[in-house]
Scaffold this active site. Structure first.
Site, short mmCIF file in Angstrom:
data_model
loop_
_atom_site.label_atom_id
_atom_site.label_comp_id
_atom_site.label_asym_id
_atom_site.label_seq_id
_atom_site.Cartn_x
_atom_site.Cartn_y
_atom_site.Cartn_z
NE ARG A 74 -5.31 5.87 -1.32
CZ ARG A 74 -5.77 4.83 -2.02
NH1 ARG A 74 -5.33 4.62 -3.24
NH2 ARG A 74 -6.66 4.01 -1.49
CE LYS A 127 -6.47 -1.68 10.03
NZ LYS A 127 -5.18 -1.68 9.33
N GLY A 145 0.83 -1.21 0.00
CA GLY A 145 0.00 0.00 0.00
C GLY A 145 0.85 1.25 0.00
CE1 TYR A 177 -9.33 0.19 9.02
CE2 TYR A 177 -9.73 1.07 11.21
CZ TYR A 177 -8.93 0.97 10.08
OH TYR A 177 -7.72 1.65 10.03
CB ALA A 178 -13.53 -2.99 15.15
CB ALA A 179 -13.74 -7.85 12.98
CG ASN A 209 0.70 1.15 4.92
OD1 ASN A 209 0.41 1.88 5.86
ND2 ASN A 209 0.33 1.43 3.67
CB SER A 269 -6.00 1.26 13.37
OG SER A 269 -6.88 2.27 13.83
N1 LIG Z 1 -5.35 7.29 8.13
C1 LIG Z 1 -5.58 6.94 9.38
O1 LIG Z 1 -6.13 7.72 10.18
C2 LIG Z 1 -5.13 5.59 9.87
C3 LIG Z 1 -5.09 5.38 11.25
C4 LIG Z 1 -4.69 4.14 11.73
C5 LIG Z 1 -4.33 3.14 10.86
N2 LIG Z 1 -4.40 3.36 9.52
C6 LIG Z 1 -4.00 2.25 8.64
O2 LIG Z 1 -2.97 2.69 7.79
C7 LIG Z 1 -2.94 1.88 6.62
C8 LIG Z 1 -2.80 2.79 5.41
O3 LIG Z 1 -3.96 3.58 5.32
P1 LIG Z 1 -3.98 5.10 4.83
O4 LIG Z 1 -4.63 5.88 5.87
O5 LIG Z 1 -2.64 5.49 4.31
O6 LIG Z 1 -5.05 4.95 3.64
P2 LIG Z 1 -4.98 5.18 2.07
O7 LIG Z 1 -4.38 6.50 1.77
O8 LIG Z 1 -6.33 4.86 1.57
O9 LIG Z 1 -3.93 4.06 1.57
C9 LIG Z 1 -4.26 2.71 1.56
C10 LIG Z 1 -3.22 1.95 0.76
O10 LIG Z 1 -3.57 0.56 0.77
C11 LIG Z 1 -3.56 0.07 -0.57
N3 LIG Z 1 -4.54 -1.01 -0.72
C12 LIG Z 1 -5.85 -1.01 -0.37
N4 LIG Z 1 -6.42 -2.19 -0.71
C13 LIG Z 1 -5.45 -2.94 -1.28
C14 LIG Z 1 -5.41 -4.25 -1.84
N5 LIG Z 1 -6.51 -5.03 -1.91
N6 LIG Z 1 -4.25 -4.71 -2.33
C15 LIG Z 1 -3.14 -3.94 -2.30
N7 LIG Z 1 -3.10 -2.69 -1.79
C16 LIG Z 1 -4.25 -2.20 -1.29
C17 LIG Z 1 -3.91 1.29 -1.42
O11 LIG Z 1 -3.37 1.16 -2.71
P3 LIG Z 1 -4.24 0.90 -4.04
O12 LIG Z 1 -5.52 1.67 -3.90
O13 LIG Z 1 -3.32 1.35 -5.13
O14 LIG Z 1 -4.47 -0.57 -4.05
C18 LIG Z 1 -3.17 2.40 -0.68
O15 LIG Z 1 -1.82 2.49 -1.11
C19 LIG Z 1 -4.22 1.05 6.65
O16 LIG Z 1 -3.92 -0.27 7.08
C20 LIG Z 1 -5.07 1.78 7.69
O17 LIG Z 1 -5.99 0.90 8.31
C21 LIG Z 1 -4.78 4.56 9.01
#
Ligand SMILES: NC(=O)c1ccc[n+]([C@@H]2O[C@H](COP(=O)([O-])OP(=O)(O)OC[C@H]3O[C@@H](n4cnc5c(N)ncnc54)[C@H](OP(=O)(O)O)[C@@H]3O)[C@@H](O)[C@H]2O)c1
Length: 251
Positions: free
Chosen positions: A29, A171, A26, A167-169, A103, A154
């Site tokens: 972005r 994580k 991931g 999502y909770a399940a 990630n 998270s």
């Molecule tokens: N933002 C927050 O507040 C926050 C807080 C705690 C934890 N997190 C965790 O941080 C991680 C990254 O999230 P983010 O906030 O950076 O969100 P994001 O900007 O939406 O990025 C998510 C990334 O995951 C990739 N992805 C999603 N589904 C995928 C799949 N089936 N196969 C391969 N890649 C996939 C996306 O790439 P493509 O779309 O190109 O596939 C993207 O690069 C997640 O695990 C999220 O749960 C986020």
């Protein structure tokens, strides 16, 4: 394979990751991209993945201007074959993996359990939990003593938010997976870090709360900095749980 030496300045601040290879899932972005940038700034070679081919090309062009070797390879974590293909490419180009950052993840529309459709439940569990399992299993075959695995969970791994059951399940499950993995890998000298970020300003919020107060959130670069600081610790020390929150707390 021995762990490549970390270039440490006398101040102890400039640990180089030159010669190390990291896979960041991931990384097209958000937090994953920020971690990839921060690792490249330390000289780490990188495997970049995601489903979005054009974003992957853009990011790999950006990081190709650093001194790091870059392998961009599309991968959908819901598809075991796609993960196999990714690791075939990693073995061909680098033959090793020192750092795995699990990630990639998705959230879902804010829906109480009675309204949560099964396909959405499955999509979230397959991406956030089963995908993490499959990538880790493939990575272990080429990771050695001195390696580090960072699982991006998270604060939702330990707290609950109404309307986010899948999502909770995923994580909470991924935290159990991570804690078990850490104990299994302890004798092999592979560190396992549970990353528990609070609100971070990325696109993921559009899925369930588009109007969330972005100004209160952390930047992805801040989370990435904390992750890289944990990775460059001396190999005989580890941050087992990295919980990082906005100063404002939960939103
Ligand atoms: N933002 C927050 O507040 C926050 C807080 C705690 C934890 N997190 C965790 O941080 C991680 C990254 O999230 P983010 O906030 O950076 O969100 P994001 O900007 O939406 O990025 C998510 C990334 O995951 C990739 N992805 C999603 N589904 C995928 C799949 N089936 N196969 C391969 N890649 C996939 C996306 O790439 P493509 O779309 O190109 O596939 C993207 O690069 C997640 O695990 C999220 O749960 C986020």
């Amino acid at each position: 394979m021995s762990r490549p030496t970390s270039g440490k300045s006398t101040s102890g601040k400039s640990h180089s990751l030159r010669g190390h290879v990291a896979l960041v899932t991931g990384s097209t972005r958000g937090i994953g991209l920020a971690i990839a940038r921060a690792l490249a700034a330390k000289g780490c070679d990188l495997v970049l993945t995601g489903r979005d081919h054009s974003a992957l090309r853009r990011v790999s062009r950006e990081l190709a201007s650093t001194k790091s070797k870059i392998l961009p390879h599309p991968c959908d974590l819901r598809d075991p074959q796609s993960i196999d293909d990714l690791f075939r490419a990693i073995r061909q180009k680098f033959k090793r993996l020192d750092i795995l950052v699990n990630n990639a993840g998705i959230a879902h529309a804010n829906l109480t359990v009675d309204k949560l459709p099964l396909p959405l439940w499955k999509d979230v569990l397959e991406t956030n939990l089963t995908g993490m399992f499959l990538v880790t299993q493939a990575a272990l075959a080429i990771m050695k003593r001195g390696g580090t695995i960072v699982n991006n969970l998270s604060i939702a791994a330990t707290r609950v938010f109404v309307g986010s059951a899948a999502y909770a399940a995923s994580k909470h499950g991924a935290l159990g997976f991570t804690n078990t993995l850490r104990e299994e890998l302890r004798p092999q000298g592979i560190r396992v870090i549970a990353l528990l970020p609070g609100a971070t300003n990325t696109a993921i919020w559009n899925t369930f709360w588009p109007q969330a107060p972005r100004k209160k959130m952390m930047s992805p670069a801040t989370v990435a900095q904390a992750v890289v600081n944990a990775i460059v610790l001396s190999p005989n020390a580890t941050v087992e749980t990295l919980e990082i929150l906005p100063t404002a707390g939960t939103l």
